[in-house]
Design a protein around this motif. Sequence first.
Motif, PDB file in Angstrom:
ATOM      1  N   ILE A   1       0.880  -1.173   0.000  1.00 32.91           N
ATOM      2  CA  ILE A   1       0.000   0.000   0.000  1.00 32.91           C
ATOM      3  C   ILE A   1       0.912   1.215   0.000  1.00 32.91           C
ATOM      4  O   ILE A   1       1.757   1.377   0.879  1.00 32.91           O
ATOM      5  N   ILE A   2       0.741   2.070  -0.998  1.00 30.89           N
ATOM      6  CA  ILE A   2       1.603   3.237  -1.157  1.00 30.89           C
ATOM      7  C   ILE A   2       0.882   4.478  -0.649  1.00 30.89           C
ATOM      8  O   ILE A   2      -0.244   4.758  -1.054  1.00 30.89           O
ATOM      9  N   ASN A   3       1.553   5.208   0.215  1.00 32.02           N
ATOM     10  CA  ASN A   3       1.006   6.476   0.709  1.00 32.02           C
ATOM     11  C   ASN A   3       1.566   7.643  -0.088  1.00 32.02           C
ATOM     12  O   ASN A   3       2.766   7.687  -0.385  1.00 32.02           O
ATOM     13  N   ALA A   4       0.707   8.583  -0.420  1.00 33.56           N
ATOM     14  CA  ALA A   4       1.187   9.846  -0.982  1.00 33.56           C
ATOM     15  C   ALA A   4       2.084  10.536   0.030  1.00 33.56           C
ATOM     16  O   ALA A   4       1.868  10.429   1.234  1.00 33.56           O
ATOM     17  N   VAL A   5       3.099  11.212  -0.463  1.00 30.42           N
ATOM     18  CA  VAL A   5       3.935  12.017   0.427  1.00 30.42           C
ATOM     19  C   VAL A   5       3.088  13.198   0.889  1.00 30.42           C
ATOM     20  O   VAL A   5       2.513  13.924   0.074  1.00 30.42           O
ATOM     21  N   ILE A   6       2.989  13.375   2.189  1.00 28.24           N
ATOM     22  CA  ILE A   6       2.140  14.433   2.737  1.00 28.24           C
ATOM     23  C   ILE A   6       2.831  15.784   2.586  1.00 28.24           C
ATOM     24  O   ILE A   6       4.037  15.913   2.847  1.00 28.24           O
TER      25      ILE A   6
ATOM     26  N   ILE B   1       7.138  17.572  -3.933  1.00 27.10           N
ATOM     27  CA  ILE B   1       6.185  16.563  -3.482  1.00 27.10           C
ATOM     28  C   ILE B   1       5.103  16.340  -4.540  1.00 27.10           C
ATOM     29  O   ILE B   1       4.701  15.208  -4.799  1.00 27.10           O
ATOM     30  N   THR B   2       4.639  17.415  -5.169  1.00 25.59           N
ATOM     31  CA  THR B   2       3.628  17.290  -6.227  1.00 25.59           C
ATOM     32  C   THR B   2       4.139  16.425  -7.360  1.00 25.59           C
ATOM     33  O   THR B   2       3.440  15.523  -7.844  1.00 25.59           O
ATOM     34  N   ILE B   3       5.375  16.677  -7.790  1.00 22.85           N
ATOM     35  CA  ILE B   3       5.970  15.893  -8.882  1.00 22.85           C
ATOM     36  C   ILE B   3       6.100  14.430  -8.477  1.00 22.85           C
ATOM     37  O   ILE B   3       5.743  13.514  -9.241  1.00 22.85           O
ATOM     38  N   LEU B   4       6.595  14.183  -7.261  1.00 27.51           N
ATOM     39  CA  LEU B   4       6.775  12.809  -6.774  1.00 27.51           C
ATOM     40  C   LEU B   4       5.440  12.088  -6.660  1.00 27.51           C
ATOM     41  O   LEU B   4       5.311  10.932  -7.095  1.00 27.51           O
ATOM     42  N   ASN B   5       4.440  12.764  -6.121  1.00 32.12           N
ATOM     43  CA  ASN B   5       3.124  12.136  -5.971  1.00 32.12           C
ATOM     44  C   ASN B   5       2.477  11.837  -7.322  1.00 32.12           C
ATOM     45  O   ASN B   5       1.758  10.839  -7.469  1.00 32.12           O
ATOM     46  N   GLN B   6       2.709  12.677  -8.307  1.00 31.41           N
ATOM     47  CA  GLN B   6       2.200  12.410  -9.649  1.00 31.41           C
ATOM     48  C   GLN B   6       2.821  11.131 -10.218  1.00 31.41           C
ATOM     49  O   GLN B   6       2.130  10.316 -10.842  1.00 31.41           O
ATOM     50  N   GLN B   7       4.119  10.965  -9.969  1.00 30.92           N
ATOM     51  CA  GLN B   7       4.801   9.750 -10.422  1.00 30.92           C
ATOM     52  C   GLN B   7       4.262   8.515  -9.706  1.00 30.92           C
ATOM     53  O   GLN B   7       4.015   7.476 -10.332  1.00 30.92           O
ATOM     54  N   LEU B   8       4.064   8.630  -8.396  1.00 30.29           N
ATOM     55  CA  LEU B   8       3.555   7.503  -7.616  1.00 30.29           C
ATOM     56  C   LEU B   8       2.123   7.147  -8.021  1.00 30.29           C
ATOM     57  O   LEU B   8       1.787   5.963  -8.158  1.00 30.29           O
TER      58      LEU B   8
END
Length: 209
Positions: A131-136, A147-154
């Motif tokens: 289970i992958i959590n978005a970076v808060i 964080i936005t860029i990383l979360n888009q990738q995830l």
Amino acid sequence: MQKRLLTFSLILNVILILTGGTLAFKFKEKLHQYLFPPTSNNILLVGDSLLAQENWALLLERNDITNLAYGGAITLYILKNVEVLSPKIKPKICVIEGGVNDLLAGVPEQRVFENYTKMIHILQKQQIKPIINAVIYTNFPEINQQITILNQQLTSFCLQNQLVYVDANQVLSEKESLKNQYSLDGIHLKQAAYPLWAKKLSEAIKRLD
């Protein structure tokens, strides 16, 4: 003299309140552990202080959780934990969280993403469901951009690979920034944030459990 006594009294009251609150929480935690001792290691939590600083067995109302998250962890170290410890613990589900410490330390978001994909592949080889959590988000705009860029990738990776993705930012953040009422210091979360996160995580676990 009276002013000094008043100041001393106020400080003492604050200490007592804080100490009392901490003791009450610890008592509640210990009571839960006594009444509901761990019966198995079905769920493994790995991550940094955001995941480490709360009692998730209490929040999720489960007694099959092992929490190996710790303060200051970067995703490289979290990856090593997954690589070394998941074969020994053999959970059914592994909850992954982390990344903000990497970004604060200057690690590129692409490398953080690569560490996530490595963790996922290790778990899948062992038939452990990730289970992958978005970076808060934080209260720091430059970090939030990363964080936005990383979360888009995830998000994209999870959609492509049919993985469960938990986005606590939907309830904790607004306009790509952590809400003030949930921000302790710009990075860490106040206790009020955790039940909201736990609700989303509980729903995700039920989908896989």
